[in-house]
Write a protein that holds these residues in place. Sequence first.
Motif, PDB file in Angstrom:
ATOM      1  N   HIS A   1      -3.614  -8.088   0.579  1.00 19.59           N
ATOM      2  CA  HIS A   1      -2.918  -7.171  -0.149  1.00 19.59           C
ATOM      3  C   HIS A   1      -1.617  -7.676  -0.409  1.00 19.59           C
ATOM      4  O   HIS A   1      -1.260  -7.206  -1.513  1.00 19.59           O
TER       5      HIS A   1
ATOM      6  N   CYS B   1     -10.816   0.346   3.932  1.00 19.80           N
ATOM      7  CA  CYS B   1      -9.280   0.159   3.367  1.00 19.80           C
ATOM      8  C   CYS B   1      -8.626   1.551   3.166  1.00 19.80           C
ATOM      9  O   CYS B   1      -9.415   2.501   2.436  1.00 19.80           O
ATOM     10  N   LEU B   2      -7.511   1.769   3.550  1.00 17.61           N
ATOM     11  CA  LEU B   2      -6.703   2.992   3.292  1.00 17.61           C
ATOM     12  C   LEU B   2      -6.788   3.057   1.897  1.00 17.61           C
ATOM     13  O   LEU B   2      -6.646   4.277   1.261  1.00 17.61           O
TER      14      LEU B   2
ATOM     15  N   HIS C   1      -7.491  -9.476   5.741  1.00 15.58           N
ATOM     16  CA  HIS C   1      -7.668  -8.332   4.999  1.00 15.58           C
ATOM     17  C   HIS C   1      -6.156  -7.801   4.382  1.00 15.58           C
ATOM     18  O   HIS C   1      -5.788  -7.805   3.292  1.00 15.58           O
TER      19      HIS C   1
ATOM     20  N   GLN D   1       1.043  -1.408  -0.221  1.00 13.72           N
ATOM     21  CA  GLN D   1       0.012  -0.107  -0.031  1.00 13.72           C
ATOM     22  C   GLN D   1       0.874   1.460   0.209  1.00 13.72           C
ATOM     23  O   GLN D   1       0.426   2.385  -0.135  1.00 13.72           O
TER      24      GLN D   1
END
Length: 170
Positions: free
Chosen positions: A136, A90-91, A132, A50
């Motif tokens: 990613h 989610c960011l 979660h 991310q």
Amino acid sequence: MIHNILTWPDPGLRRHAAPVSAFDAHLRALVDDLFETMYATQGIGIAAPQIGVSLRVVVIDCGEPDGPIALVNPEIVAVSEEIISFGEGCLSLPDVFAEVDRYAAIEVRYQDLNGAPQQRVAEDLLAVCVQHELDHLNGMVFIDRLGRLERLMVMSNYQGDGEAVLDAAT
Ligand code: ZN
């Protein structure tokens, strides 16, 4: 250092992240940056991809009594039969929320910052958070786990590049 967070549909979020092999100062700096970036954005978990680093590292702070955790090369080794769903966000997908089916409990094997093997059982919110974040590392975001119609519905609120979003959501 606080990093910019990649937002969906950035291709950086679609890569399969590489395992960490060097347990050195770079890794510690990456983990520090992940925590700093997560806290600055009020997240409860963040994965290295991310912030544009394609390595298998995640940090999580779900308010567990034993404190925040950093998981290097995490792998889920056992799952419960019971399924739960939380409203997830989610960011990388600001202002998008949806309920996602997840295992209620999991066992995760990982390495700590020194490379030592660790294993722990996670339940409820922590279990959801680990699942979660591990997604990613495999190039997935939580909306990938929704049915097509629900995905289109929740993405109608997404503040992204409209056309790219619709194409990518189908
Ligand atoms: Zn996320």
